[in-house]
Enzyme design. Structure first.
Site, PDB file in Angstrom:
ATOM      1  N   LYS A 129       7.354  42.338   9.726  1.00  0.00           N
ATOM      2  CA  LYS A 129       6.304  42.446   8.711  1.00  0.00           C
ATOM      3  C   LYS A 129       6.128  43.905   8.293  1.00  0.00           C
ATOM      4  CE  LYS A 129       3.336  38.635  10.274  1.00  0.00           C
ATOM      5  NZ  LYS A 129       3.333  37.857   9.024  1.00  0.00           N
ATOM      6  N   ARG A 145       5.387  27.544  12.766  1.00  0.00           N
ATOM      7  CA  ARG A 145       5.856  26.152  12.613  1.00  0.00           C
ATOM      8  C   ARG A 145       6.870  25.796  13.691  1.00  0.00           C
ATOM      9  NH1 ARG A 145       7.795  27.382   6.587  1.00  0.00           N
ATOM     10  NH2 ARG A 145       6.058  28.836   6.825  1.00  0.00           N
TER      11      ARG A 145
HETATM   12  N1  BES Z   1       0.986  34.488  11.064  1.00  0.00           N
HETATM   13  C1  BES Z   1       1.578  34.477   9.793  1.00  0.00           C
HETATM   14  C2  BES Z   1       0.653  33.962   8.700  1.00  0.00           C
HETATM   15  C3  BES Z   1      -0.573  34.774   8.415  1.00  0.00           C
HETATM   16  C4  BES Z   1      -0.578  35.694   7.393  1.00  0.00           C
HETATM   17  C5  BES Z   1      -1.737  34.556   9.112  1.00  0.00           C
HETATM   18  C6  BES Z   1      -1.731  36.422   7.119  1.00  0.00           C
HETATM   19  C7  BES Z   1      -2.879  35.277   8.826  1.00  0.00           C
HETATM   20  C8  BES Z   1      -2.881  36.205   7.834  1.00  0.00           C
HETATM   21  C9  BES Z   1       2.823  33.579   9.794  1.00  0.00           C
HETATM   22  O1  BES Z   1       3.514  33.528  10.982  1.00  0.00           O
HETATM   23  C10 BES Z   1       3.747  34.135   8.761  1.00  0.00           C
HETATM   24  O2  BES Z   1       4.167  35.220   8.906  1.00  0.00           O
HETATM   25  N2  BES Z   1       4.034  33.335   7.742  1.00  0.00           N
HETATM   26  C11 BES Z   1       4.877  33.740   6.685  1.00  0.00           C
HETATM   27  C12 BES Z   1       5.755  32.573   6.307  1.00  0.00           C
HETATM   28  C13 BES Z   1       6.877  32.951   5.359  1.00  0.00           C
HETATM   29  C14 BES Z   1       7.871  33.826   6.066  1.00  0.00           C
HETATM   30  C15 BES Z   1       7.528  31.680   4.863  1.00  0.00           C
HETATM   31  C16 BES Z   1       4.003  34.154   5.512  1.00  0.00           C
HETATM   32  O3  BES Z   1       2.996  33.515   5.243  1.00  0.00           O
HETATM   33  O4  BES Z   1       4.341  35.143   4.857  1.00  0.00           O
HETATM   34 ZN    ZN Z   2       4.914  35.080  11.244  1.00  0.00          ZN
END
Ligand code: BES
Ligand code: ZN
Ligand code: ZN
Length: 515
Positions: free
Chosen positions: A293, A367
């Site tokens: 990230k 997921r």
């Molecule tokens: N934990 C994150 C989602 C999240 C984002 C929670 C902001 C709380 C605040 C999750 O694991 C994630 O990173 N999801 C990705 C999915 C994408 C790679 C398809 C996302 O939402 O960007």
């Molecule tokens: Zn994630």
């Protein structure tokens, strides 16, 4: 003899002056919160409690509210001092309109919500005045008054210097009839519900170096052990390997912290009663893994175990309230880290149900861990399965902190959740679980499924469609709680920080579920 109040080292003393000597006697500062209904340009109307005090003070409360009356608005507070011998401070809080009820457009019991907001305004003011004891006007709804009070009083500041911490106050329900057992028990119910949410808030707020999967499990043990009718099993990596949880295992691979699969049971009904299963995403830190990230706000990913925290908070409250149901909680806990041992984009893993998954983005890890946890939950033949997960940034874009998203195959679960949310003020909104989204995650080059879809659209819906591939139960609901993870100022009865939402909605749902 005359008395005056002096402060010494933050402690309040009452100094009695006599002819010969000075005695100093510590007194606890005590306050009362009193509700007042008031709409713009209308006269104030008193609750039962504020009527009593207004009479006791010879109409003084009414007189004080005549000063700049329109500045006293719903959710506002005025503190009056020096009115009474027993109470050092009287906090008048504004409940807004008197005869409110269910608001169908807002999908909200606004009468309850107004009580939470009003008493919370009083709590906040009195806490900043270093008050030790507070009696709270139930404002016609002791449950909501307790929720607003205990939620507002909480903040996670135990890592700060002692003098920077907000001190807890001793809260009680102000009752004109001290023998009103039903008011006392609904105050207690609201208190326990707030405690459940506060437990979730604490776990979410804790930094990931102080809340590892193993520490989460030990806190769960500590919180549940004395409640009765609960059982807690802490599973390790070897167990997950034996269960063929290839999807869960691959997420944890890049981390030095061992994973934990936490299994919690509460038995409030007969053995023959099938349990409700609750599955909570427990990523104690989500760096994104190899698909790392950006660093801005990455610290917030300490709360990526919010699903597990709300699961534990709800089960804790259900057990404390002795709800007459059986519950099984499943919490896959691990970290998602980049390293030489981490899962890599394009890797293929096999989940517990034998389905293969191409992991094209290691940041879509929630997921993966839920896939195996849902398969495992199914082995208990639950009457319903709920899962909660801070799953996608996309749901934050769609709904923000307004509501948790519900994706469900069951209209019974949907209507129960919607109703529960309208009562607790912690609302939910239904989203689609359609085949068009499934199509987007089944077009994998190498495997049965891909953990991301090709495009950017409908990210929360494709994530839900992915989970659907691991569920057989006809009453399943997935709650994407990423948007409600934290509170800036959206909910006035929660201080800034991790929100523990929608714990109270799940407790309410469990109390009323009829399937
Ligand atoms: N934990 C994150 C989602 C999240 C984002 C929670 C902001 C709380 C605040 C999750 O694991 C994630 O990173 N999801 C990705 C999915 C994408 C790679 C398809 C996302 O939402 O960007
Ligand atoms: Zn994630
Ligand atoms: Zn995540």
């Amino acid at each position: 003899m005359s008395a005056s109040i002096v402060h010494r080292r933050g402690v309040k003393f009452c100094r009695y002056l006599s002819h010969r000597s000075i005695h100093t006697t510590p007194v606890k500062s005590k306050a009362v919160i009193l509700g007042v209904y008031k709409e713009k340009d209308a006269d104030p109307e008193f609750t039962i409690a504020s009527t009593v005090f207004n009479e006791k003070f010879g109409g003084e409360l009414e007189a004080k509210l005549k000063i700049a009356p329109n500045s006293f608005k719903a959710g506002g507070c005025r503190v009056l001092m020096g009115l009474d011998k027993e109470y050092d401070a009287v906090a008048l809080v504004c409940l807004g309109k008197k005869d409110t009820s269910y608001d169908s457009l807002e999908v909200l019991d606004s009468r309850k919500e107004n009580v939470r907001k009003a008493v919370a305004a009083g709590i906040s003011k009195l806490q900043s005045l270093d008050v030790k004891e507070v009696e709270v006007d139930p404002c016609g709804d002791p449950e909501a008054a307790a929720e607003g009070s205990y939620l507002k009083m909480y903040s996670y500041d135990e890592l700060k210097a002692k003098d920077k911490r907000k001190l807890p106050m001793e809260l009680t329900c102000y009752l004109t009839d001290k023998s009103n057992a039903s008011a006392k028990s609904s105050w207690k119910q609201g208190q326990v519900q707030a405690e459940g949410q506060n437990l979730a808030r604490k776990l979410m707020e804790m930094p990931s170096n102080k809340l590892t999967p193993r520490i989460f499990a030990s806190i769960a043990q500590e919180k549940l052990q004395n409640l009765g009718n609960t059982e807690i099993i802490v599973r390790d990596q070897k167990w997950a390997e034996d269960q063929n949880m290839g999807a869960f295992l691959c997420v944890s691979k890049g981390s030095q912290e061992p994973l934990v699969f936490l299994e919690v049971s509460y038995q409030g009904a007969g053995k023959e009663d099938l349990p409700v299963a609750i599955v909570g995403k427990g990523v104690t830190f989500d760096s994104g893994g190899i698909s790392i990230k950006p660093s801005a706000s990455m610290d917030e990913m300490r709360a990526d175990m919010g699903g597990a925290a709300c699961t534990l908070g709800a089960i804790y409250a259900a057990a404390k309230l002795r709800l007459p149901i059986n519950i099984k909680g499943f919490m896959p806990l691990c970290e998602n880290m980049p390293s030489g041992t981490a899962v890599k984009p394009g890797d293929v893993v096999t989940a517990m149900n034998g389905k293969t998954i191409q992991v094209d983005n290691t940041d879509a890890e929630g997921r993966l861990i839920l896939a195996d946890a849902l398969c495992y939950a199914e082995t208990f033949q639950p009457k319903a399965i709920l899962d909660m997960a801070t799953l996608t940034g996309a749901i934050d874009v769609a709904l923000g902190a307004g509501a948790a998203a519900v994706f469900t195959n069951s209209s019974v679960l949907w209507s129960s959740l919607e109703k529960a949310g309208s009562r607790t003020g912690d609302r939910v909104w239904r989203m689609p679980l359609w085949d068009c989204y499934t199509k987007q995650i089944t077009e994998s080059q190498l495997a049965d499924l891909n953990n991301i879809s090709g495009g950017r659209s409908a990210g929360a819906c494709t994530a839900a469609a992915f989970l659907k591939e691991f569920v057989k139960n006809e009453h399943w609901a997935h709650l994407d709680i990423a948007g409600v993870m934290k509170n800036k100022s959206e909910i006035s009865y929660l201080n800034k920080g991790m929100a523990g939402r929608p714990t109270r909605t799940i407790i309410e749902f469990l109390r009323n579920l009829k399937i």
